[in-house]
Design an enzyme around this catalytic site. Sequence first.
Site, mmCIF file in Angstrom:
data_model
loop_
_atom_site.group_PDB
_atom_site.id
_atom_site.type_symbol
_atom_site.label_atom_id
_atom_site.label_comp_id
_atom_site.label_asym_id
_atom_site.label_seq_id
_atom_site.Cartn_x
_atom_site.Cartn_y
_atom_site.Cartn_z
ATOM 1 N N SER A 59 -43.823 47.928 80.663
ATOM 2 C CA SER A 59 -44.713 48.642 81.834
ATOM 3 C C SER A 59 -45.882 47.839 81.924
ATOM 4 O O SER A 59 -46.186 46.803 82.007
ATOM 5 C CB SER A 59 -44.589 50.139 81.890
ATOM 6 O OG SER A 59 -45.290 50.628 82.874
ATOM 7 N N ASP A 81 -43.981 46.279 85.454
ATOM 8 C CA ASP A 81 -42.628 46.378 86.047
ATOM 9 C C ASP A 81 -42.638 47.088 87.515
ATOM 10 O O ASP A 81 -41.573 47.353 87.812
ATOM 11 C CB ASP A 81 -41.876 47.264 85.190
ATOM 12 C CG ASP A 81 -42.222 48.703 84.957
ATOM 13 O OD1 ASP A 81 -43.582 49.018 85.193
ATOM 14 O OD2 ASP A 81 -41.484 49.389 84.535
#
Length: 450
Positions: free
Chosen positions: A101, A244
Amino acid sequence: MSRRYFGTDGIRGRANGLITPELALKVGQAAGLVFQRGDHRHRVVIGKDTRLSGYMIENAMVAGFTSVGMDVLLVGPMPTPAVAMLTKSMRADLGVMISASHNMFEDNGIKLFGPLGFKLSDDVEKQIELLLDESLDKKLAASASLGRARRIDGVHDRYIEFAKRTLPRDLSLDGLRVVVDCANGAAYKVVPEALWELGADVISIGVEPDGFNINKECGSTAPEALCRKVREMRADIGIALDGDADRVIMVDERGHVVDGDQLLAVIAQSWKEDGRLAKPGVVATVMSNLGLERFLAAEGIDLVRTSVGDRYVLEQMMKGGYNVGGEASGHIILSDYNTTGDGFVAALQVLAVVQKLRRPVSEVCHRFDPLPQILKNVRYRNGRPLDDAGVQSAIHAGETRLNGHGRLLIRASGTEPVIRVMGEGEDRIMVEEVVDVIVDALGSASAAAA
């Protein structure tokens, strides 16, 4: 049962530290065994972001899944919400996103989605964890039953069309100059292309991934470059995604940041006016600003709070029948469209409001004055610093001082060894003083445990 591997957002850690090829292979085997339900040929969709370690983990997971008889569909660098969408669209049994992430390139992680595109429940994660601690040699597929792996073309176009369909067919972004920062991450191809197809004048930054620069001085956690570029190019709006692309923040024409709380306010108010709110409520976490709660209340919209983590937001949305939820950090979940946070789709809903109102973004997107909120992170190596007597004393003293004038939230991160200290109140100086005392106490406790 305590969880050894899964945190609040899958499995995450240092690449080749916690996240080794051996672990990735075992996760592929364990998850593959858990999700082989029924007699049909089983398959899994695997996507990733742009980290160097993604190749290593992807190959190891392919070996794991195929060794238990699952076919693998590789889609390459794609946003997390795209992988969730493709898992359902391609009738796969399981979806995997290889990403950490918003973390830097040294870390990586494994996120898993069920056949309908939802993140796994705690119970299913526990089933996988049990298998991770077993020998699986006797559960491997026979030679003639091994899985196959293939790369799938055209998936970028699928996600672009999916995202575009969340807007009315007659809505164009023509005349809107947009700077988009893709964090040198998973969205670096699809999002600029989608904005261009919708008619925007697109200026892209953070679209040159090299394996090392994901989230480095760019993206939703470092919006300074985007703010400068918006002012420099005299753009109407800026969009910053993370590595992401499951979270987003935006920037107005003056270069001022619009966080997830403000985006929730914009979307919730607009959807209520259009009759699109499933219920007069929005789900957010304990981290969301009290200013958001007061704004929504004035609009006749309840704010339902959950623990930190988009999975808990989604769980409450499903339980309560809500279709808008999110976090101040920019995880925005619009369950009419997707099963997880989708930074780009959320941004499109805000752009639609901007185009509809034909007003400057600074007027459209700053819906409330947030209460002063101070958030500091304290990294630790060993022990449980929150249990320290000195830390508890500092917390109690802070709560006493803020009583009636603000609130404190102190919690351990579910994805990294960090204690997050958040203070909020009407008096910024008081909040800063309270937070600093607690941070100092945590630092002392961490040093003593080292």
